[in-house]
Design a protein around this motif. Sequence first.
Motif, mmCIF file in Angstrom:
data_model
loop_
_atom_site.group_PDB
_atom_site.id
_atom_site.type_symbol
_atom_site.label_atom_id
_atom_site.label_comp_id
_atom_site.label_asym_id
_atom_site.label_seq_id
_atom_site.Cartn_x
_atom_site.Cartn_y
_atom_site.Cartn_z
ATOM 1 N N LEU A 10 105.742 -139.347 47.432
ATOM 2 C CA LEU A 10 105.340 -138.747 46.166
ATOM 3 C C LEU A 10 103.832 -138.822 45.936
ATOM 4 O O LEU A 10 103.232 -137.880 45.417
ATOM 5 C CB LEU A 10 106.075 -139.440 45.015
ATOM 6 C CG LEU A 10 105.767 -138.946 43.590
ATOM 7 C CD1 LEU A 10 106.139 -137.479 43.463
ATOM 8 C CD2 LEU A 10 106.511 -139.794 42.570
ATOM 9 N N GLY A 11 103.212 -139.934 46.320
ATOM 10 C CA GLY A 11 101.795 -140.146 46.050
ATOM 11 C C GLY A 11 100.889 -139.014 46.482
ATOM 12 O O GLY A 11 100.148 -138.452 45.655
ATOM 13 N N PRO A 12 100.896 -138.612 47.765
ATOM 14 C CA PRO A 12 99.999 -137.542 48.216
ATOM 15 C C PRO A 12 100.260 -136.201 47.535
ATOM 16 O O PRO A 12 99.386 -135.327 47.533
ATOM 17 C CB PRO A 12 100.295 -137.459 49.721
ATOM 18 C CG PRO A 12 100.831 -138.808 50.082
ATOM 19 C CD PRO A 12 101.614 -139.249 48.892
ATOM 20 N N ALA A 13 101.465 -136.018 46.955
ATOM 21 C CA ALA A 13 101.783 -134.739 46.313
ATOM 22 C C ALA A 13 101.200 -134.639 44.908
ATOM 23 O O ALA A 13 101.120 -133.537 44.345
ATOM 24 C CB ALA A 13 103.297 -134.553 46.260
ATOM 25 N N VAL A 14 100.787 -135.773 44.318
ATOM 26 C CA VAL A 14 100.307 -135.782 42.933
ATOM 27 C C VAL A 14 99.109 -134.864 42.722
ATOM 28 O O VAL A 14 99.120 -134.007 41.825
ATOM 29 C CB VAL A 14 99.983 -137.216 42.481
ATOM 30 C CG1 VAL A 14 99.197 -137.207 41.174
ATOM 31 C CG2 VAL A 14 101.262 -138.010 42.300
ATOM 32 N N PRO A 15 98.009 -134.986 43.503
ATOM 33 C CA PRO A 15 96.847 -134.113 43.255
ATOM 34 C C PRO A 15 97.168 -132.635 43.410
ATOM 35 O O PRO A 15 96.653 -131.799 42.654
ATOM 36 C CB PRO A 15 95.809 -134.582 44.285
ATOM 37 C CG PRO A 15 96.580 -135.339 45.307
ATOM 38 C CD PRO A 15 97.743 -135.942 44.595
ATOM 39 N N LEU A 16 98.030 -132.303 44.369
ATOM 40 C CA LEU A 16 98.406 -130.900 44.550
ATOM 41 C C LEU A 16 99.222 -130.403 43.359
ATOM 42 O O LEU A 16 99.015 -129.276 42.869
ATOM 43 C CB LEU A 16 99.210 -130.746 45.849
ATOM 44 C CG LEU A 16 99.646 -129.319 46.207
ATOM 45 C CD1 LEU A 16 98.419 -128.422 46.360
ATOM 46 C CD2 LEU A 16 100.481 -129.315 47.472
ATOM 47 N N PHE A 17 100.135 -131.229 42.872
ATOM 48 C CA PHE A 17 100.962 -130.866 41.717
ATOM 49 C C PHE A 17 100.090 -130.633 40.477
ATOM 50 O O PHE A 17 100.268 -129.652 39.748
ATOM 51 C CB PHE A 17 101.985 -131.977 41.463
ATOM 52 C CG PHE A 17 102.897 -131.723 40.297
ATOM 53 C CD1 PHE A 17 103.843 -130.719 40.341
ATOM 54 C CD2 PHE A 17 102.794 -132.492 39.149
ATOM 55 C CE1 PHE A 17 104.692 -130.471 39.265
ATOM 56 C CE2 PHE A 17 103.629 -132.262 38.059
ATOM 57 C CZ PHE A 17 104.583 -131.252 38.119
ATOM 58 N N VAL A 18 99.144 -131.537 40.252
ATOM 59 C CA VAL A 18 98.244 -131.397 39.098
ATOM 60 C C VAL A 18 97.385 -130.150 39.246
ATOM 61 O O VAL A 18 97.120 -129.438 38.261
ATOM 62 C CB VAL A 18 97.366 -132.656 38.950
ATOM 63 C CG1 VAL A 18 96.328 -132.466 37.856
ATOM 64 C CG2 VAL A 18 98.225 -133.876 38.640
ATOM 65 N N ALA A 19 96.926 -129.858 40.462
ATOM 66 C CA ALA A 19 96.108 -128.661 40.698
ATOM 67 C C ALA A 19 96.894 -127.389 40.394
ATOM 68 O O ALA A 19 96.353 -126.425 39.831
ATOM 69 C CB ALA A 19 95.612 -128.647 42.140
ATOM 70 N N ILE A 20 98.184 -127.378 40.749
ATOM 71 C CA ILE A 20 99.016 -126.204 40.471
ATOM 72 C C ILE A 20 99.187 -126.005 38.966
ATOM 73 O O ILE A 20 99.095 -124.888 38.446
ATOM 74 C CB ILE A 20 100.394 -126.343 41.163
ATOM 75 C CG1 ILE A 20 100.219 -126.287 42.688
ATOM 76 C CG2 ILE A 20 101.343 -125.249 40.691
ATOM 77 C CD1 ILE A 20 101.480 -126.575 43.455
ATOM 78 N N ILE A 21 99.416 -127.116 38.249
ATOM 79 C CA ILE A 21 99.545 -127.036 36.791
ATOM 80 C C ILE A 21 98.249 -126.523 36.165
ATOM 81 O O ILE A 21 98.258 -125.679 35.259
ATOM 82 C CB ILE A 21 99.914 -128.419 36.212
ATOM 83 C CG1 ILE A 21 101.321 -128.817 36.654
ATOM 84 C CG2 ILE A 21 99.825 -128.403 34.696
ATOM 85 C CD1 ILE A 21 101.750 -130.184 36.189
#
Length: 339
Positions: A10-21
């Motif tokens: 989950l950790g590495p996916a956080v910045p990408l998820f926030v960028a998409i939002i």
Amino acid sequence: MTKAISLRQLGPAVPLFVAIIAFCLLRFGPMDGNSALIAMGVTVDLTILSPLLYWLIIRKTSIPNITIVPVFIFGTLIAGILIPSEDQQTLAWIKQWVVPIVELAALGVIGYHFMVLRKNLKKERTQNTDFFSALKLATAQVFPPKVSDFLAMELATFYYGFLHWKKPPRYGYTYHKTGGTIAILILFTCLVPVEAVVLHLLIQQWSDTAAWILTIISLYTALQLFGIIRSIKPRPIEILQDQLWLKYGILAEVKIPMHQITSIQRIKGGAAPEGAMTLSPIAAFEGCNVQLTCHEVQTIRGLYGITKKAKTIAFTVDQVNPFIEEVTRKAPGVAESEE
């Protein structure tokens, strides 16, 4: 264990998820004259909340805390791309005041770790004559496993390629003469720059940046191969008091307890027998002349900590007969035969 694995994923996916939002908010959200306020919120999300959330997720895992720095840099870059230039006041303030602090902190942490690494390496070198082994032990005391494996390989490549100019040790058994190992690796090393030039000219028609990136990677690969080549002579195969230490430069090694060895065979024809794991990654080109079988599965550590497991290992030794005789003598009950 399940929780740790899920957090690591989950950790590495956080910045990408926030960028998409952030992208969706800026692209499809209602602006209504509030563009500056929304831009400020998006900037804070990408540069502050995203790294903070990432840290909260990975802090109890084996992922190094220092990886929060790339997350912060990623968020800053994405903010600069997504937010219109007229609404980048908050981002400009972060670039002016926060980025230098983060850079200095990161350099301080890295510098401290390398000071500890240097101290540990000096201590290990007094107890271990093999530089690569001492380096791996030293890095493992400072960095997490995957980071230490990567760092040890990179530092060893540079050390053997450019700093190690001593004569090869007189102990142990060499393995680079019979199969022409060094000549084959030199050929590969020479082919890499040639291929890089050809690919550069082809890819340059599409993108200059991509062409230069590929060229730099190719040249770096050639430098790594050079370091690997020069690590072969200083790291011969050793027969210790109660262990057989098989090595192939810094590319592969395995320590096998003598009581684990059930048989040792001389291979005729050069091809590794079916079912045997080869120590050398280029065994198909240089061949093998010894096959060794163990009671239990042994772990071969390779490039950047990658492991392979096998009961039967095929490899090359220049002094085949003396080697087989010494292994047979030091490992009681070993069956010696010819393939």
